[in-house]
Write a protein that holds these residues in place. Structure first.
Motif, PDB file in Angstrom:
ATOM      1  N   GLY A  84     122.882  13.332 -10.285  1.00 52.20           N
ATOM      2  CA  GLY A  84     122.039  12.297  -9.706  1.00 52.20           C
ATOM      3  C   GLY A  84     121.746  12.536  -8.232  1.00 52.20           C
ATOM      4  N   LEU A  85     122.262  13.634  -7.687  1.00 50.28           N
ATOM      5  CA  LEU A  85     122.019  13.951  -6.288  1.00 50.28           C
ATOM      6  C   LEU A  85     120.785  14.838  -6.152  1.00 50.28           C
ATOM      7  N   ARG A  86     120.156  14.723  -4.996  1.00 54.76           N
ATOM      8  CA  ARG A  86     119.097  15.650  -4.602  1.00 54.76           C
ATOM      9  C   ARG A  86     119.721  16.600  -3.578  1.00 54.76           C
ATOM     10  N   ILE A  87     119.021  17.641  -3.202  1.00 54.62           N
ATOM     11  CA  ILE A  87     119.575  18.587  -2.229  1.00 54.62           C
ATOM     12  C   ILE A  87     119.919  17.863  -0.929  1.00 54.62           C
ATOM     13  N   VAL A  88     119.041  17.003  -0.462  1.00 54.65           N
ATOM     14  CA  VAL A  88     119.283  16.312   0.808  1.00 54.65           C
ATOM     15  C   VAL A  88     120.427  15.299   0.690  1.00 54.65           C
ATOM     16  N   THR A  89     120.562  14.628  -0.450  1.00 54.51           N
ATOM     17  CA  THR A  89     121.661  13.669  -0.587  1.00 54.51           C
ATOM     18  C   THR A  89     122.987  14.404  -0.778  1.00 54.51           C
TER      19      THR A  89
ATOM     20  N   ARG B 201     118.578  22.363 -10.637  1.00 56.94           N
ATOM     21  CA  ARG B 201     119.143  22.341 -11.992  1.00 56.94           C
ATOM     22  C   ARG B 201     120.620  21.951 -11.955  1.00 56.94           C
ATOM     23  N   ILE B 202     121.354  22.489 -10.990  1.00 57.28           N
ATOM     24  CA  ILE B 202     122.790  22.215 -10.856  1.00 57.28           C
ATOM     25  C   ILE B 202     123.027  20.753 -10.482  1.00 57.28           C
ATOM     26  N   LEU B 203     122.209  20.218  -9.582  1.00 60.29           N
ATOM     27  CA  LEU B 203     122.416  18.860  -9.083  1.00 60.29           C
ATOM     28  C   LEU B 203     121.906  17.773 -10.023  1.00 60.29           C
ATOM     29  N   LYS B 204     120.975  18.101 -10.892  1.00 62.33           N
ATOM     30  CA  LYS B 204     120.354  17.078 -11.743  1.00 62.33           C
ATOM     31  C   LYS B 204     121.372  16.188 -12.462  1.00 62.33           C
TER      32      LYS B 204
ATOM     33  N   TYR C 113     108.907  35.726   4.827  1.00 68.49           N
ATOM     34  CA  TYR C 113     108.404  35.640   3.456  1.00 68.49           C
ATOM     35  C   TYR C 113     109.522  35.911   2.459  1.00 68.49           C
ATOM     36  N   GLU C 114     110.324  36.933   2.732  1.00 70.42           N
ATOM     37  CA  GLU C 114     111.442  37.259   1.844  1.00 70.42           C
ATOM     38  C   GLU C 114     112.444  36.100   1.804  1.00 70.42           C
ATOM     39  N   MET C 115     112.694  35.493   2.973  1.00 66.22           N
ATOM     40  CA  MET C 115     113.607  34.347   3.025  1.00 66.22           C
ATOM     41  C   MET C 115     113.038  33.178   2.224  1.00 66.22           C
ATOM     42  N   LYS C 116     111.739  32.955   2.339  1.00 67.97           N
ATOM     43  CA  LYS C 116     111.098  31.873   1.588  1.00 67.97           C
ATOM     44  C   LYS C 116     111.236  32.108   0.088  1.00 67.97           C
ATOM     45  N   MET C 117     110.969  33.325  -0.364  1.00 69.50           N
ATOM     46  CA  MET C 117     111.050  33.624  -1.791  1.00 69.50           C
ATOM     47  C   MET C 117     112.490  33.461  -2.292  1.00 69.50           C
ATOM     48  N   ALA C 118     113.453  33.923  -1.496  1.00 74.54           N
ATOM     49  CA  ALA C 118     114.863  33.755  -1.877  1.00 74.54           C
ATOM     50  C   ALA C 118     115.222  32.275  -1.908  1.00 74.54           C
ATOM     51  N   TYR C 119     114.768  31.505  -0.907  1.00 76.49           N
ATOM     52  CA  TYR C 119     115.068  30.078  -0.876  1.00 76.49           C
ATOM     53  C   TYR C 119     114.480  29.365  -2.097  1.00 76.49           C
ATOM     54  N   LEU C 120     113.269  29.726  -2.483  1.00 74.07           N
ATOM     55  CA  LEU C 120     112.663  29.073  -3.640  1.00 74.07           C
ATOM     56  C   LEU C 120     113.481  29.311  -4.906  1.00 74.07           C
ATOM     57  N   LEU C 121     114.031  30.515  -5.064  1.00 72.39           N
ATOM     58  CA  LEU C 121     114.903  30.798  -6.212  1.00 72.39           C
ATOM     59  C   LEU C 121     116.181  29.964  -6.131  1.00 72.39           C
ATOM     60  N   ILE C 122     116.776  29.924  -4.951  1.00 75.68           N
ATOM     61  CA  ILE C 122     118.012  29.158  -4.746  1.00 75.68           C
ATOM     62  C   ILE C 122     117.751  27.674  -4.969  1.00 75.68           C
ATOM     63  N   GLN C 123     116.649  27.185  -4.414  1.00 79.76           N
ATOM     64  CA  GLN C 123     116.311  25.766  -4.541  1.00 79.76           C
ATOM     65  C   GLN C 123     116.107  25.367  -6.001  1.00 79.76           C
TER      66      GLN C 123
ATOM     67  N   HIS D 149     129.356  26.238  -5.738  1.00 83.18           N
ATOM     68  CA  HIS D 149     129.964  27.560  -5.529  1.00 83.18           C
ATOM     69  C   HIS D 149     129.633  28.480  -6.710  1.00 83.18           C
ATOM     70  N   GLU D 150     129.718  27.949  -7.914  1.00 82.93           N
ATOM     71  CA  GLU D 150     129.383  28.733  -9.103  1.00 82.93           C
ATOM     72  C   GLU D 150     127.910  29.135  -9.093  1.00 82.93           C
ATOM     73  N   HIS D 151     127.052  28.211  -8.665  1.00 77.60           N
ATOM     74  CA  HIS D 151     125.615  28.483  -8.538  1.00 77.60           C
ATOM     75  C   HIS D 151     125.393  29.636  -7.567  1.00 77.60           C
ATOM     76  N   GLU D 152     126.048  29.599  -6.403  1.00 75.50           N
ATOM     77  CA  GLU D 152     125.886  30.665  -5.419  1.00 75.50           C
ATOM     78  C   GLU D 152     126.434  31.986  -5.934  1.00 75.50           C
ATOM     79  N   ASP D 153     127.564  31.929  -6.641  1.00 74.05           N
ATOM     80  CA  ASP D 153     128.112  33.161  -7.221  1.00 74.05           C
ATOM     81  C   ASP D 153     127.103  33.805  -8.166  1.00 74.05           C
ATOM     82  N   GLY D 154     126.413  32.979  -8.939  1.00 76.42           N
ATOM     83  CA  GLY D 154     125.428  33.508  -9.876  1.00 76.42           C
ATOM     84  C   GLY D 154     124.189  34.039  -9.185  1.00 76.42           C
ATOM     85  N   ILE D 155     123.650  33.254  -8.278  1.00 74.81           N
ATOM     86  CA  ILE D 155     122.384  33.631  -7.642  1.00 74.81           C
ATOM     87  C   ILE D 155     122.561  34.802  -6.680  1.00 74.81           C
ATOM     88  N   LEU D 156     123.782  34.969  -6.147  1.00 75.34           N
ATOM     89  CA  LEU D 156     124.054  36.061  -5.203  1.00 75.34           C
ATOM     90  C   LEU D 156     124.857  37.185  -5.847  1.00 75.34           C
TER      91      LEU D 156
END
Length: 158
Positions: free
Chosen positions: A47-52, A41-44, A26-36, A126-133
């Motif tokens: 034109g890329l999606r997370i999978v692309t 927002r970062i990828l928009k 559950y904690e991993m899911k909640m963290a993933y939802l924040l990261i996702q 990388h900047e996104h991860e620095d912020g979220i973590l």
């Protein structure tokens, strides 16, 4: 993570989630939802999606990878990877090249445009991860990655 609810009188109150928060999943899911959410927002603008984004990264790192190998790396069905490859190819981010001696296979390779987009986007992620973590030290981030990697590897071998 607690969500705010509004009671009938219009007052905000915190919902208890202690029973769920006892579970790592559950904690991993909640963290993933924040990261996702932040990752979207970062990828928009790209034109890329997370999978692309993930697929492009794999193709950049593994020139001439087959669609089957890409599907395995992304852990999706081969039929699902065709849509992703089409999307990346239509955006001129990768090329699909014939494999000599195998008329059914294609070798995927990132184009110059794809490699350039990857480089720019990699920096933003990388900047996104620095912020979220930001609440974790560098050592804690490495430990987190190590522990998650161990869970993945242990369960991959089962």
């Amino acid at each position: 993570m607690t969500k705010r609810a509004t009671d009938p009188a219009g007052k905000d109150e915190q919902l208890a989630q202690t029973r769920l928060r006892q579970f790592v999943g559950y904690e991993m899911k909640m963290a993933y939802l924040l990261i996702q959410q932040d990752m979207l927002r970062i990828l928009k603008p790209t034109g890329l999606r997370i999978v692309t984004f993930s697929a492009l990264g794999i193709v950049v790192e593994n020139p001439d990878i087959s669609q089957t190998q890409l599907a395995q790396a992304l852990q999706i069905e081969r039929s699902g990877v065709v849509v992703i490859v089409d999307e990346l190819e239509n955006a001129d981010l990768i090329s699909r090249n014939k494999v000599e001696g195998d008329r059914r296979s294609y070798a995927l390779r990132a184009t110059l445009k794809g490699r350039n987009l990857w480089s720019r986007t990699e920096k933003r992620v990388h900047e996104h991860e620095d912020g979220i973590l930001s609440a974790l030290s560098g050592a804690e981030r490495e430990t987190l990655k190590l522990l998650l990697g161990r869970i993945i590897e242990d369960n991959r071998n089962r």
